[in-house]
Scaffold this active site. Sequence first.
Site, PDB file in Angstrom:
ATOM      1  N   PRO A   1     -32.587  11.543  47.509  1.00  0.00           N
ATOM      2  CA  PRO A   1     -30.998  11.903  47.629  1.00  0.00           C
ATOM      3  C   PRO A   1     -30.453  12.879  46.753  1.00  0.00           C
ATOM      4  CG  PRO A   1     -31.641   9.600  47.973  1.00  0.00           C
ATOM      5  CD  PRO A   1     -32.798  10.168  47.734  1.00  0.00           C
ATOM      6  N   CYS A   2     -29.694  13.790  47.134  1.00  0.00           N
ATOM      7  CA  CYS A   2     -29.488  14.977  46.041  1.00  0.00           C
ATOM      8  C   CYS A   2     -27.910  14.843  45.513  1.00  0.00           C
ATOM      9  CB  CYS A   2     -29.514  16.313  46.870  1.00  0.00           C
ATOM     10  SG  CYS A   2     -28.495  16.218  48.302  1.00  0.00           S
ATOM     11  N   GLN A   3     -27.177  13.786  45.961  1.00  0.00           N
ATOM     12  CA  GLN A   3     -25.984  14.046  45.584  1.00  0.00           C
ATOM     13  C   GLN A   3     -25.843  13.827  44.048  1.00  0.00           C
ATOM     14  OE1 GLN A   3     -26.992  12.165  48.152  1.00  0.00           O
ATOM     15  NE2 GLN A   3     -25.670  13.058  49.631  1.00  0.00           N
TER      16      GLN A   3
ATOM     17  N   PHE B   1     -27.097  15.031  41.862  1.00  0.00           N
ATOM     18  CA  PHE B   1     -27.408  16.579  41.105  1.00  0.00           C
ATOM     19  C   PHE B   1     -26.677  17.509  41.789  1.00  0.00           C
ATOM     20  CE2 PHE B   1     -31.341  13.700  41.624  1.00  0.00           C
ATOM     21  CZ  PHE B   1     -31.664  13.803  40.177  1.00  0.00           C
TER      22      PHE B   1
END
Length: 354
Positions: A79-81, A83
């Site tokens: 999950p990239c949220q 960053f």
Amino acid sequence: MINVIDFFCGCGGTSAGLQDSGMKIVAGIDNDAEAGRTYAANFPDAQFLLKDIRQFSPSELGPLLVGRPGKLLFAACAPCQPFTKQHTRKRDVDNRRELLDHFHKFIKELAPDYVLLENVPGLQKIARNQGPLSRFLALLEALEYSFDVKVISSHDYGVPQIRKRLVLIASRLGAITVPGATHGVTPEKPHSTVWEWIGDLPSLEAGQSDSTVPNHRAANLSELNKRRMQQTPVNGGRRDWPTDLTLRCHEGHSGHTDVYGRMVKDRPASALSTRCISLSNGRYGHPTQDRAISIREAARLQTFPDDFQFFGSMASMARQIGNAVPVKLAEAMGIAVKTHLSQATANHSSVSNG
């Protein structure tokens, strides 16, 4: 043959691209049940494992890998949220930041031949010398993997969307590099545009769907927002409205110009978010129709084929699509890995015969 285990698989953008490159999808792993429903429906020959990687053991993957000839690739898009620039939650209390660290144990114990990692560029900027990416690179070095990591833009690989991503490819079979751009390099192969991908879809009104195309369904709009779209010209946005339609929060505010804007037909779209079917969350207005883009239009801009169907609520499907790795980007990385394997196999054969 290259067999794939797709970690943090979501609805399956990475799996779809790697499958299109000629790989065999063995399993997808995620703790999102709604995305898992979509994944399972579109990859009937693969296993979907509803698992949280923090409580999941590498030994549980063993039975899935027994008797499978060929090489093994692990793909991961944690999950990239945590960053992203838009992430406002305190990073030190967001436990998703450490998810990539839990991927280490699978690399250590199962030693895949290849690793493909995709995330937002911000992953490399968080605690550069002691963050999750630096720890992952240290692991690869310790295990003697060759690897390359670059920040690329999806529109350079045939995706009609300007979406910056960090891509890492690692190999146990020799030096490897992230492939160069396939589009926009020569006049013969220009960047893809919004209209190339969605221009042939049936027209819709806000709140309508078209049964001839799976998931071609647009969110409803309030009467006020319908009037706003009617006052938004081609290529335009909120700055083109008469003053009586201006939102109070935008009065005297020069930023956030993309919200309520129309996509530009002859350009790639801006990056799709998890709210990509909402006018108020970005330049997600249809280029010519008075509505936001539909679920299928969002999927096409992520280069999903029309036979890839999504399940869940409108909000859930938009989230699945926005979180996905663009299919064409994953396919380009898969082709690069397959080319690398062919060369490595040829080199090994040449050395053996010599």
